[in-house]
Write an enzyme that holds these catalytic residues in place. Structure first.
Site, PDB file in Angstrom:
ATOM      1  N   SER A   1       0.827  -1.204   0.000  1.00 22.47           N
ATOM      2  CA  SER A   1       0.000   0.000   0.000  1.00 22.47           C
ATOM      3  C   SER A   1       0.860   1.252   0.000  1.00 22.47           C
ATOM      4  O   SER A   1       1.960   1.254   0.552  1.00 22.47           O
ATOM      5  CB  SER A   1      -0.882   0.003   1.257  1.00 22.47           C
ATOM      6  OG  SER A   1      -1.475   1.277   1.470  1.00 22.47           O
TER       7      SER A   1
ATOM      8  N   LYS B   1       2.135  -3.487   6.820  1.00 18.52           N
ATOM      9  CA  LYS B   1       2.557  -3.509   5.407  1.00 18.52           C
ATOM     10  C   LYS B   1       4.072  -3.291   5.309  1.00 18.52           C
ATOM     11  O   LYS B   1       4.769  -3.983   4.562  1.00 18.52           O
ATOM     12  CB  LYS B   1       1.819  -2.446   4.601  1.00 18.52           C
ATOM     13  CG  LYS B   1       0.324  -2.652   4.462  1.00 18.52           C
ATOM     14  CD  LYS B   1      -0.022  -3.944   3.710  1.00 18.52           C
ATOM     15  CE  LYS B   1      -1.517  -4.088   3.475  1.00 18.52           C
ATOM     16  NZ  LYS B   1      -1.881  -5.345   2.791  1.00 18.52           N
TER      17      LYS B   1
ATOM     18  N   TYR C   1      -1.910  -0.635  10.940  1.00 14.78           N
ATOM     19  CA  TYR C   1      -2.175  -1.231   9.613  1.00 14.78           C
ATOM     20  C   TYR C   1      -0.996  -0.959   8.686  1.00 14.78           C
ATOM     21  O   TYR C   1      -0.443  -1.870   8.070  1.00 14.78           O
ATOM     22  CB  TYR C   1      -3.462  -0.667   9.003  1.00 14.78           C
ATOM     23  CG  TYR C   1      -3.520  -0.855   7.506  1.00 14.78           C
ATOM     24  CD1 TYR C   1      -3.229   0.203   6.645  1.00 14.78           C
ATOM     25  CD2 TYR C   1      -3.808  -2.102   6.966  1.00 14.78           C
ATOM     26  CE1 TYR C   1      -3.231   0.012   5.276  1.00 14.78           C
ATOM     27  CE2 TYR C   1      -3.816  -2.290   5.597  1.00 14.78           C
ATOM     28  CZ  TYR C   1      -3.518  -1.225   4.760  1.00 14.78           C
ATOM     29  OH  TYR C   1      -3.513  -1.412   3.401  1.00 14.78           O
TER      30      TYR C   1
HETATM   31  C1  WQD Z   1      -9.631   9.689   0.673  1.00 11.36           C
HETATM   32  C2  WQD Z   1      -9.855  11.172   0.937  1.00 11.36           C
HETATM   33  C3  WQD Z   1     -10.282  11.739   3.233  1.00 11.36           C
HETATM   34  C4  WQD Z   1     -14.171   9.779   3.585  1.00 11.36           C
HETATM   35  C5  WQD Z   1      -7.126   4.698   2.702  1.00 11.36           C
HETATM   36  C6  WQD Z   1      -6.070   3.947   3.458  1.00 11.36           C
HETATM   37  C7  WQD Z   1      -5.042   3.442   2.482  1.00 11.36           C
HETATM   38  C8  WQD Z   1      -5.707   2.625   1.408  1.00 11.36           C
HETATM   39  C9  WQD Z   1      -6.796   3.412   0.714  1.00 11.36           C
HETATM   40  C10 WQD Z   1      -5.468   0.311   2.000  1.00 11.36           C
HETATM   41  C11 WQD Z   1      -9.163  11.655   2.211  1.00 11.36           C
HETATM   42  C12 WQD Z   1     -11.483  12.059   2.366  1.00 11.36           C
HETATM   43  C13 WQD Z   1     -12.962  10.236   3.087  1.00 11.36           C
HETATM   44  C14 WQD Z   1     -15.172  10.717   3.941  1.00 11.36           C
HETATM   45  C15 WQD Z   1     -13.725  12.495   3.250  1.00 11.36           C
HETATM   46  N1  WQD Z   1      -6.221   1.422   1.951  1.00 11.36           N
HETATM   47  N2  WQD Z   1     -12.752  11.571   2.920  1.00 11.36           N
HETATM   48  N3  WQD Z   1     -14.913  12.060   3.751  1.00 11.36           N
HETATM   49  O1  WQD Z   1      -7.412   7.632   3.517  1.00 11.36           O
HETATM   50  O2  WQD Z   1      -6.495   8.110   1.191  1.00 11.36           O
HETATM   51  O3  WQD Z   1      -6.536   5.781   2.060  1.00 11.36           O
HETATM   52  O4  WQD Z   1      -7.722   3.854   1.747  1.00 11.36           O
HETATM   53  O5  WQD Z   1      -4.363   0.147   1.564  1.00 11.36           O
HETATM   54  O6  WQD Z   1      -4.118   2.651   3.198  1.00 11.36           O
HETATM   55  O7  WQD Z   1      -5.450   4.871   4.328  1.00 11.36           O
HETATM   56  O8  WQD Z   1      -8.661   6.879   1.435  1.00 11.36           O
HETATM   57  O9  WQD Z   1     -11.003   7.015   0.764  1.00 11.36           O
HETATM   58  O10 WQD Z   1     -10.463   6.976   3.239  1.00 11.36           O
HETATM   59  O11 WQD Z   1      -9.956   9.015   1.888  1.00 11.36           O
HETATM   60  O12 WQD Z   1     -13.514  13.718   3.089  1.00 11.36           O
HETATM   61  O13 WQD Z   1     -16.301  10.372   4.431  1.00 11.36           O
HETATM   62  O14 WQD Z   1     -11.245  11.404   1.141  1.00 11.36           O
HETATM   63  O15 WQD Z   1     -10.061  12.765   4.182  1.00 11.36           O
HETATM   64  O16 WQD Z   1      -8.657  12.949   1.992  1.00 11.36           O
HETATM   65  P1  WQD Z   1      -7.238   7.214   2.106  1.00 11.36           P
HETATM   66  P2  WQD Z   1     -10.101   7.411   1.869  1.00 11.36           P
END
Ligand code: WQD
Length: 335
Positions: free
Chosen positions: A124, A152, A148
């Site tokens: 990741s 990795k 988590y």
């Molecule tokens: C994306 C953006 C949030 C939800 C995560 C894991 C990463 C990988 C992918 C496994 C961010 C914003 C989100 C919401 C929002 N997983 N957001 N409102 O955090 O980049 O990555 O998933 O490998 O390891 O950390 O993805 O989709 O959670 O967030 O504003 O209700 O959307 O702040 O900027 P992230 P995400």
């Protein structure tokens, strides 16, 4: 060739099984179905016309995994199985270290006993931690800010050390950025249990009226519109990257990391607006506080994967939004 896909009933695993089957591989799924729907293998069969062999087991269960390798001549493994929620890992770290490390160690010991010497590992972008600047490149130091992410980082190290001690072994470490979207059939997609943590499944459920509104976690970041940038890639493009990785593993030994991303950063609001525009739906949202642990920017330099894996993300953000919406509409229609 026969490929064991651990966690093959999950979001990325199931899309990868489809691509494997459609490209002539035989597929065996080992999944405990803790975080995936039991009807996924049947959906894979509906899409491909081929049914993967399924073992409903925990990959950390040594005797059960031994049976998988005894009953099948496995040529390579794609290892998805593991817990993957950042926030949850902070609440129950021991469960994450035990589960993610035990599954990997049990898998490698079983592979060794059966002479299986190729693994593609689901890593990741989270391994880049908070200290590196974007675009991320594979030579950068790795670290994490949550259990988590540390699992990795640790599993990548386990695979590097194992390759150093076993010259004929090949480990391809795929560092995913933000996979979103769904299979064009609408039969497979990102369908988390409960309230989604990730942006796209949350947006889709708001658009479908299953959740009242989206909270955008902060609009005061140093980015073009104040919301976080992420490197979103279509899950089908990501799945195809695993087939490229299998081919690379067949021709190389040692441990190699590759970024699977587009190389482009897209903001939260840009994704929301694209989803609205492409699908002609409303996505009500409010601006809320920042989410702990979020970085302003996370996006890849995908050059090594483009060149060495001959892989490139092809689908657009519009494709991702269109397919994600089609998936949830299909789920709603199924009841
Ligand atoms: C994306 C953006 C949030 C939800 C995560 C894991 C990463 C990988 C992918 C496994 C961010 C914003 C989100 C919401 C929002 N997983 N957001 N409102 O955090 O980049 O990555 O998933 O490998 O390891 O950390 O993805 O989709 O959670 O967030 O504003 O209700 O959307 O702040 O900027 P992230 P995400």
């Amino acid at each position: 060739m026969t490929i064991l896909v651990t966690g093959g009933a999950g979001y990325i695993g199931s899309h990868t099984c489809v691509e494997l089957l459609q490209n002539g591989y035989d597929v065996i799924i080992a999944d405990n179905f803790d975080n995936s729907s039991p009807d996924v293998p049947e959906r894979i069969a509906r899409i491909t016309g081929k049914t993967p062999k399924v073992y409903a087991i925990d990959v950390s269960d040594g005797p059960a995994l031994e049976r998988v390798f005894t009953e099948n001549a496995i040529d390579a493994v794609i290892h998805f199985a593991g817990l993957k929620a950042v926030g949850e890992s902070c609440r129950i770290p021991l469960r994450y270290y035990r589960n993610n490390l035990d599954t990997t160690l049990t898998l490698l010991e079983t592979m060794e006993r059966h002479g299986c010497a190729r693994i593609v590992f689901s890593s990741s972008a989270t391994v880049y931690g908070p200290k590196n600047g974007c675009p991320y490149t594979e030579d950068m130091d790795t670290s994490a800010t949550n259990p988590y992410g540390w699992t990795k980082v640790m599993i990548e190290q386990i695979l590097r050390d194992y390759c150093a001690a076993n010259s004929g072994f090949s480990a391809v470490l795929l560092r995913y950025f933000n996979p979103i979207g769904a299979h064009a059939s609408g039969l497979l997609g990102d369908d988390p249990n409960g309230i989604p943590n990730n942006l796209m499944p949350y947006v889709a459920r708001v658009a479908a009226g299953q959740l009242p509104k989206l909270t955008v976690f902060g609009n005061d970041y140093p980015t073009r519109d104040g919301t976080c940038l992420r490197d979103y890639l279509h899950v089908v493009d990501l799945a195809k990257g695993h087939l490229s990785a299998l081919e690379y593993a067949a021709a190389h030994t040692g441990a190699e990391a590759f970024n699977l991303g587009t190389g482009d950063g897209v903001s939260v609001l840009e994704l929301v607006h694209a989803f609205r525009k492409v699908n002609g739906v409303e996505v009500p949202y409010v601006i809320g506080d920042r989410r702990d642990g979020d970085l302003a920017e996370v996006y890849a330099n995908p050059t090594r994967a483009n060149d060495a894996l001959h892989w490139r993300a092809e689908k657009s953000v519009d494709d991702m939004c269109r397919d994600a919406w089609h998936f949830i509409q299909t789920r709603v229609a199924e009841g």
